[in-house]
Design a protein around this motif. Structure first.
Motif, mmCIF file in Angstrom:
data_model
loop_
_atom_site.group_PDB
_atom_site.id
_atom_site.type_symbol
_atom_site.label_atom_id
_atom_site.label_comp_id
_atom_site.label_asym_id
_atom_site.label_seq_id
_atom_site.Cartn_x
_atom_site.Cartn_y
_atom_site.Cartn_z
ATOM 1 N N ARG A 66 -6.680 40.372 27.174
ATOM 2 C CA ARG A 66 -6.485 39.584 28.396
ATOM 3 C C ARG A 66 -5.177 39.942 29.096
ATOM 4 O O ARG A 66 -5.145 40.070 30.318
ATOM 5 C CB ARG A 66 -6.520 38.087 28.058
ATOM 6 N N ARG A 67 -4.116 40.123 28.318
ATOM 7 C CA ARG A 67 -2.815 40.407 28.932
ATOM 8 C C ARG A 67 -2.794 41.792 29.588
ATOM 9 O O ARG A 67 -2.329 41.950 30.701
ATOM 10 C CB ARG A 67 -1.714 40.301 27.882
ATOM 11 N N PHE A 68 -3.310 42.798 28.873
ATOM 12 C CA PHE A 68 -3.319 44.151 29.422
ATOM 13 C C PHE A 68 -4.190 44.226 30.678
ATOM 14 O O PHE A 68 -3.804 44.819 31.683
ATOM 15 C CB PHE A 68 -3.832 45.149 28.385
ATOM 16 N N CYS A 69 -5.376 43.618 30.605
ATOM 17 C CA CYS A 69 -6.301 43.657 31.753
ATOM 18 C C CYS A 69 -5.750 42.878 32.942
ATOM 19 O O CYS A 69 -5.905 43.298 34.091
ATOM 20 C CB CYS A 69 -7.666 43.105 31.349
ATOM 21 N N SER A 70 -5.105 41.741 32.682
ATOM 22 C CA SER A 70 -4.521 40.941 33.763
ATOM 23 C C SER A 70 -3.398 41.696 34.450
ATOM 24 O O SER A 70 -3.273 41.660 35.680
ATOM 25 C CB SER A 70 -3.991 39.613 33.212
ATOM 26 N N LEU A 116 -3.226 44.755 34.870
ATOM 27 C CA LEU A 116 -3.817 45.837 35.658
ATOM 28 C C LEU A 116 -4.677 45.315 36.800
ATOM 29 O O LEU A 116 -5.254 46.098 37.554
ATOM 30 C CB LEU A 116 -4.658 46.747 34.754
ATOM 31 N N GLY A 117 -4.789 43.984 36.927
ATOM 32 C CA GLY A 117 -5.556 43.386 38.022
ATOM 33 C C GLY A 117 -7.061 43.545 37.870
ATOM 34 O O GLY A 117 -7.785 43.589 38.867
ATOM 35 N N ALA A 176 -6.503 50.958 24.992
ATOM 36 C CA ALA A 176 -6.112 51.639 26.233
ATOM 37 C C ALA A 176 -7.204 52.601 26.690
ATOM 38 O O ALA A 176 -7.509 52.692 27.892
ATOM 39 C CB ALA A 176 -4.795 52.385 26.025
ATOM 40 N N ALA A 177 -7.808 53.309 25.742
ATOM 41 C CA ALA A 177 -8.879 54.249 26.087
ATOM 42 C C ALA A 177 -10.118 53.512 26.607
ATOM 43 O O ALA A 177 -10.777 53.969 27.561
ATOM 44 C CB ALA A 177 -9.246 55.085 24.858
ATOM 45 N N ILE A 178 -10.432 52.361 26.012
ATOM 46 C CA ILE A 178 -11.583 51.561 26.471
ATOM 47 C C ILE A 178 -11.325 51.020 27.874
ATOM 48 O O ILE A 178 -12.227 51.008 28.722
ATOM 49 C CB ILE A 178 -11.857 50.416 25.476
ATOM 50 N N ILE A 179 -10.109 50.580 28.140
ATOM 51 C CA ILE A 179 -9.760 50.112 29.485
ATOM 52 C C ILE A 179 -9.941 51.239 30.483
ATOM 53 O O ILE A 179 -10.429 51.032 31.612
ATOM 54 C CB ILE A 179 -8.308 49.575 29.512
ATOM 55 N N PHE A 180 -9.570 52.454 30.093
ATOM 56 C CA PHE A 180 -9.731 53.630 30.966
ATOM 57 C C PHE A 180 -11.208 53.880 31.278
ATOM 58 O O PHE A 180 -11.583 54.198 32.405
ATOM 59 C CB PHE A 180 -9.102 54.849 30.290
ATOM 60 N N ILE A 181 -12.075 53.699 30.269
ATOM 61 C CA ILE A 181 -13.523 53.883 30.466
ATOM 62 C C ILE A 181 -14.080 52.813 31.405
ATOM 63 O O ILE A 181 -14.811 53.123 32.356
ATOM 64 C CB ILE A 181 -14.254 53.828 29.104
ATOM 65 N N ILE A 182 -13.747 51.538 31.138
ATOM 66 C CA ILE A 182 -14.267 50.438 31.956
ATOM 67 C C ILE A 182 -13.745 50.535 33.393
ATOM 68 O O ILE A 182 -14.464 50.208 34.346
ATOM 69 C CB ILE A 182 -13.886 49.076 31.333
ATOM 70 N N ALA A 183 -12.526 51.003 33.559
ATOM 71 C CA ALA A 183 -11.953 51.159 34.900
ATOM 72 C C ALA A 183 -12.752 52.182 35.703
ATOM 73 O O ALA A 183 -12.974 52.013 36.913
ATOM 74 C CB ALA A 183 -10.488 51.590 34.804
ATOM 75 N N GLN A 184 -13.210 53.229 35.039
ATOM 76 C CA GLN A 184 -14.039 54.241 35.718
ATOM 77 C C GLN A 184 -15.394 53.664 36.110
ATOM 78 O O GLN A 184 -15.883 53.885 37.217
ATOM 79 C CB GLN A 184 -14.251 55.452 34.803
ATOM 80 N N LEU A 185 -16.009 52.920 35.191
ATOM 81 C CA LEU A 185 -17.343 52.360 35.445
ATOM 82 C C LEU A 185 -17.308 51.267 36.510
ATOM 83 O O LEU A 185 -18.291 51.057 37.226
ATOM 84 C CB LEU A 185 -17.922 51.799 34.140
ATOM 85 N N MET A 205 1.483 52.323 31.077
ATOM 86 C CA MET A 205 2.600 51.378 31.227
ATOM 87 C C MET A 205 2.215 49.985 30.744
ATOM 88 O O MET A 205 3.000 49.307 30.090
ATOM 89 C CB MET A 205 3.049 51.328 32.692
ATOM 90 N N ALA A 206 0.995 49.546 31.076
ATOM 91 C CA ALA A 206 0.548 48.201 30.693
ATOM 92 C C ALA A 206 0.387 48.074 29.182
ATOM 93 O O ALA A 206 0.719 47.041 28.592
ATOM 94 C CB ALA A 206 -0.758 47.856 31.391
ATOM 95 N N SER A 207 -0.117 49.131 28.541
ATOM 96 C CA SER A 207 -0.371 49.091 27.090
ATOM 97 C C SER A 207 0.773 49.660 26.268
ATOM 98 O O SER A 207 0.771 49.561 25.044
ATOM 99 C CB SER A 207 -1.650 49.872 26.765
ATOM 100 N N GLN A 208 1.731 50.285 26.975
ATOM 101 C CA GLN A 208 2.870 50.934 26.313
ATOM 102 C C GLN A 208 2.383 51.980 25.301
ATOM 103 O O GLN A 208 2.911 52.111 24.199
ATOM 104 C CB GLN A 208 3.783 49.914 25.646
#
Length: 311
Positions: free
Chosen positions: A213-217, A219-220, A250-259, A271-274
């Motif tokens: 929740r924190r990482f995704c928030s 990143l908007g 972080a890699a999963i967030i990168f995948i979902i961001a693309q989709l 930066m968000a996930s350090q």
């Protein structure tokens, strides 16, 4: 306004509540129920007692914030001589040590914890819990011969885990002056042994769930995308990916961001996930072949997964 965790009688669980100092109300942020009203404000009161307008910018504080963890509730007397001023009263001068704060070590530790917590935007409940852990160690005289900075950082780290509002060791390390991740981990293990703290219930940090929740928030990302990240992280456990929880997340967030169509740069995710960009790329390379098993079926179809960029 200030926020912290408390029990809501309507939600029947621990929820985030906010204190409205203007109206004196304590309000549940989840359902809006007023849990308390006309509460007493125990924070510092500031007033100016200057004789001239030149000193208006330097107000004097009337009393400290009460703290039940300290011997006198943080209301002890301290006599300080002003520059160029002499203490003429011989009795006060001789007994100055008796009137100083007996909790100097605790006060300095609490202030250090508060500074670190403020820099990481950690809530009041976690700060208080970190203070309690540190006081427990001081009372047992367990801190003798130990690096106090690493102990204080570890107290905050353990408190965040207990509160299920975890921070990574790397995040704590970034605000702890000159303390390495190895020292914080070692101090955290020492605290667990000395205080018998069981952090099994807060294993969310070790598998990344508490960080979603924190990482995704930060990143908007939308709620639907956040839910997809959460499910994908759970599904990734069924795949043999030998990476740290943060790098997998972080890699999963990168995948979902693309989709999702959101153009979130890789450097922003780093930066968000350090987590270093190169580490995210390596984790993405490991997860990409298993994308159909990891990404929830309700979120993306096979044809959508084929559009993911190749590692």
């Amino acid at each position: 306004m200030s926020d912290y965790m408390a029990y809501c009688t309507d939600c029947k669980t621990q929820t985030e509540v906010v204190d409205d100092h203007m109206s004196g109300d304590t309000i549940c942020t989840n359902c809006g129920l007023v849990l308390d009203h006309h509460f007493i404000d125990q924070t510092c009161e500031w007033r100016t007692f200057a004789d001239s307008e030149k000193d208006d910018h330097d107000p004097n504080r009337v009393g400290n914030v009460s703290n039940p963890l300290l011997t006198h509730g943080n209301l002890s007397t301290t006599i300080v001589a002003q520059p160029g001023q002499k203490l003429t009263d011989e009795f006060i001068f001789k007994n100055h040590e008796l009137l100083t704060n007996p909790d100097k070590i605790l006060t300095e530790g609490f202030e250090s914890i508060s500074r670190m917590a403020d820099r990481l935007s950690i809530g009041k409940s976690s700060k208080i819990r970190a203070d309690e852990i540190y006081k427990n160690l001081v009372d047992k005289k367990s801190c003798k011969g130990k690096n106090v900075k690493s102990i204080l950082a570890a107290c905050l780290f353990v408190a965040c885990k207990e509160s299920k509002l975890p921070r990574t060791v790397k995040e704590i390390c970034s605000v702890a002056q000159g303390v390495s991740k190895k020292e914080i981990n070692r101090a955290a293990d020492f605290i667990k042994k000395q205080t018998d703290i069981d952090i099994i219930a807060s294993a969310e940090c070790s598998n990344g769930r508490g960080l979603v929740r924190r990482f995704c928030s930060n990143l908007g990302m939308k709620n639907q995308d956040m839910k997809a990240v959460q499910e994908a992280l759970e599904n990734s456990k069924e795949v043999d990916i030998r990476r740290s929880p943060c790098s997998i997340l972080a890699a999963i967030i990168f995948i979902i961001a693309q989709l999702s169509g959101q153009k979130i740069p890789l450097r922003d995710i780093a930066m968000a996930s350090q987590v270093a960009e190169q580490t995210i790329k390596k984790s993405y390379k490991d997860i990409h072949p298993h994308a159909s098993r990891v990404v929830p079926r309700w979120y993306a179809k096979e044809c959508d997964l084929n559009k993911l960029c190749r590692p």
